[in-house]
Design an enzyme around this catalytic site. Structure first.
Site, PDB file in Angstrom:
ATOM      1  N   TYR A 145      27.088  35.533  -2.387  1.00  0.00           N
ATOM      2  CA  TYR A 145      26.463  36.812  -2.040  1.00  0.00           C
ATOM      3  C   TYR A 145      25.151  36.534  -1.338  1.00  0.00           C
ATOM      4  CZ  TYR A 145      24.182  41.391  -2.639  1.00  0.00           C
ATOM      5  OH  TYR A 145      23.535  42.579  -2.440  1.00  0.00           O
ATOM      6  N   ASP A 240      20.850  29.539   0.849  1.00  0.00           N
ATOM      7  CA  ASP A 240      20.373  30.786   0.267  1.00  0.00           C
ATOM      8  C   ASP A 240      19.989  30.483  -1.185  1.00  0.00           C
ATOM      9  OD1 ASP A 240      19.824  33.239  -0.730  1.00  0.00           O
ATOM     10  OD2 ASP A 240      21.680  34.208  -0.064  1.00  0.00           O
ATOM     11  N   LYS A 268      13.544  36.874  -5.493  1.00  0.00           N
ATOM     12  CA  LYS A 268      13.579  36.862  -6.962  1.00  0.00           C
ATOM     13  C   LYS A 268      12.341  36.182  -7.579  1.00  0.00           C
ATOM     14  CE  LYS A 268      18.322  38.207  -7.217  1.00  0.00           C
ATOM     15  NZ  LYS A 268      19.448  37.845  -6.363  1.00  0.00           N
TER      16      LYS A 268
HETATM   17  C1  PLP Z   1      19.894  38.529  -5.096  1.00  0.00           C
HETATM   18  C2  PLP Z   1      20.371  37.715  -3.962  1.00  0.00           C
HETATM   19  C3  PLP Z   1      20.221  38.133  -2.630  1.00  0.00           C
HETATM   20  C4  PLP Z   1      19.700  39.493  -2.275  1.00  0.00           C
HETATM   21  O1  PLP Z   1      18.386  39.695  -2.665  1.00  0.00           O
HETATM   22  P1  PLP Z   1      17.840  41.207  -2.806  1.00  0.00           P
HETATM   23  O2  PLP Z   1      16.409  41.019  -3.117  1.00  0.00           O
HETATM   24  O3  PLP Z   1      18.640  41.825  -3.903  1.00  0.00           O
HETATM   25  O4  PLP Z   1      18.069  41.869  -1.491  1.00  0.00           O
HETATM   26  C5  PLP Z   1      20.592  37.275  -1.634  1.00  0.00           C
HETATM   27  N1  PLP Z   1      21.095  36.066  -1.904  1.00  0.00           N
HETATM   28  C6  PLP Z   1      21.257  35.620  -3.164  1.00  0.00           C
HETATM   29  C7  PLP Z   1      21.793  34.254  -3.395  1.00  0.00           C
HETATM   30  C8  PLP Z   1      20.909  36.437  -4.232  1.00  0.00           C
HETATM   31  O5  PLP Z   1      21.110  36.008  -5.474  1.00  0.00           O
END
Ligand code: PLP
Length: 463
Positions: A145, A240, A268
């Protein structure tokens, strides 16, 4: 039974005001049934709901709250920033401080730009990879994701998968026509796609430790191959690490595995519970962003002083307390405890954990065979490159979770029962089988033991 009287009243009003009553689908309890608890406040390791129930929090706002809730250092930093004004749309010194800190901790980052969410970070990194290479195609892995970026909103794990909409309406075929989907950890498929279209690939985006199909660790073979193939073909490797940075390891999964991507996306933990994202990487690539380069990306609230203060206080506190080994040890304690209790109750599970991330997968051997076949067929709009390593007969299933195929066939009904059993006993786990559990500095070993004892009762009810 859990007293949810006030939660239910508030949530039924929320449903009339906001779609599904929430501002992000993951929190709707859609995958476990019933109604979400409405939070009144968080303190340390605990959440308190509006009905006066208290829960040990293993969700931690889906990752950011690694120091627990309302940590004094973070509260003080934000209070201090607040008094000096909340946004200027002009440079501030605290942006340098957080940038300097992240550059010093994360080997991949030579230069960084702050944005307001992980989604925004990914969206910008993808644009940068395409603008820099003057190529269009992006490789993405099924079950990873990357936020709700149109071009990546295919086979995107967690929320999307949990709620049964792997491909969102509103995402046009055009938006995903340059997205190539591969299975996670599938080295053969990776080599094949680079042989076929290596020179058209702008970049590869990957969660080096996946957290959005549950916690699934990228194999070192897979990640090394990714590094070499992108390098040899002039494609940009994007890690990511929105979830995994400061979770899978101190400087992220890349640092832990000694693999340096060209770009990295963050979020995060680096915002300490305030809305922050960032993307960074090689200076030579980053300098293609406006105004030093030509690739457009902007943000009214980017580098916001409150968010910078919360992030800075969080990371400084983490580093000063040298708690990474402790976090990992506590997570291992929980993982092993849950696995033992499940085994005693003869419930088939697979547990994956790394750093302060974990998932307890409830296995369903029967379902796995049928769904493995379904998942190998095309995902609309995007090209699925089939693996040569796995047969379509579906009998390669080993009980080990390594990709979306093996994750998706878990027993989500059993997970839902486990979730509610634990919630009723005061333990807040993610409301989906396909999300990671998190450890915080505030959860003690005694509390972990209590969690394991509670799980023993719950497992006994499940068999
Ligand atoms: C949470 C997450 C996102 C998206 O971040 P948001 O702040 O919710 O837009 C993208 N990539 C990864 C791996 C994530 O865990």
């Amino acid at each position: 039974m859990l007293n949810q009287e006030k939660s239910k009243a508030i949530f039924s009003e929320a449903r009339k005001l906001m779609p599904g009553g929430v501002n992000s689908p993951a929190r709707s309890f859609g995958a476990v049934g019933g109604q979400p608890i409405v939070i009144a406040r968080g303190q340390g390791a605990y959440l308190h709901d509006v009905d006066g129930n208290q829960y040990l929090d293993y969700v931690q706002s889906w990752g950011p709250m690694i120091l627990g809730h309302a940590h004094p250092a973070v509260v003080a930093a934000v209070e201090n920033a607040l008094r000096n004004g909340t946004s200027f749309g002009a440079p501030t010194e605290i942006e340098n401080e957080l940038a300097r800190l992240l550059i010093s901790q994360i080997p991949a980052v030579e230069k960084i730009r702050f944005v307001n969410s992980g989604t925004e970070a990914v969206m910008s990194a993808i644009r940068l990879a395409r603008g820099y290479t003057k190529r269009n195609k992006i490789v993405k892995f099924i079950g990873n994701y990357h936020g709700h970026v149109d071009s990546l909103l295919v086979a995107a794990g967690s929320s999307a998968a949990t709620l049964g909409v792997p491909n969102s309406p509103g995402v046009t075929p055009g938006a995903v026509q340059d997205t190539i989907l591969l299975q996670y950890n599938d080295v053969d498929a990776l080599i094949k796609v680079f042989e076929e279209s290596g020179k058209e690939i702008a970049g590869v985006i990957v969660e080096p430790v996946a957290g959005n199909m549950g916690c699934v660790v990228g194999s070192s073979n897979f990640l090394y191959e990714l590094r070499h193939l992108t390098q040899d073909n002039g494609a940009v490797l994007i890690f990511d690490e929105v979830m995994s940075c400061f979770r899978a390891g101190k400087g992220g999964a890349g640092q832990r595995f000694s693999i340096t991507p060209d770009l990295i996306t963050l979020g995060k933990v680096i915002g300490g519970g305030l809305p922050v994202g960032a993307y960074g990487g090689k200076a030579e690539i980053m300098d293609h962003i406006l105004p030093s380069g030509k690739i457009f990306q902007a943000g009214t609230l980017s580098g916001n002083p409150l968010a910078m203060a919360a992030g800075l206080a969080t990371i400084n506190t983490l580093l000063e307390s040298q708690c990474f080994n402790m976090l990992e040890r506590k997570m291992a304690l929980l993982a092993e405890g849950l696995e033992d209790e499940a085994r005693t109750a003869r419930i088939p599970v697979y547990v994956e954990h790394i750093g302060s991330m974990m998932t307890l997968f409830f296995l369903d051997m029967e379902k796995s065979k049928i769904l493995a076949q379904v998942l190998e067929t095309t995902v609309s709009g995007s090209k699925v490159v089939r693996s040569t390593a796995t047969s379509s007969s579906g009998n390669s299933y080993s009980g080990k979770i390594t990709d979306w195929r093996s994750a998706s066939v878990c027993d989500t009904d059993r997970y839902a029962k486990f979730f509610w059993g634990m919630l009723e006993r005061g333990f807040y786990f993610p409301c989906s089988q396909f999300e990671a559990f998190f450890m915080s500095t505030e959860i003690t070993e005694a509390e972990i033991q209590k969690t394991i004892y509670a799980a023993r009762d719950v497992f006994a009810m499940l068999c």
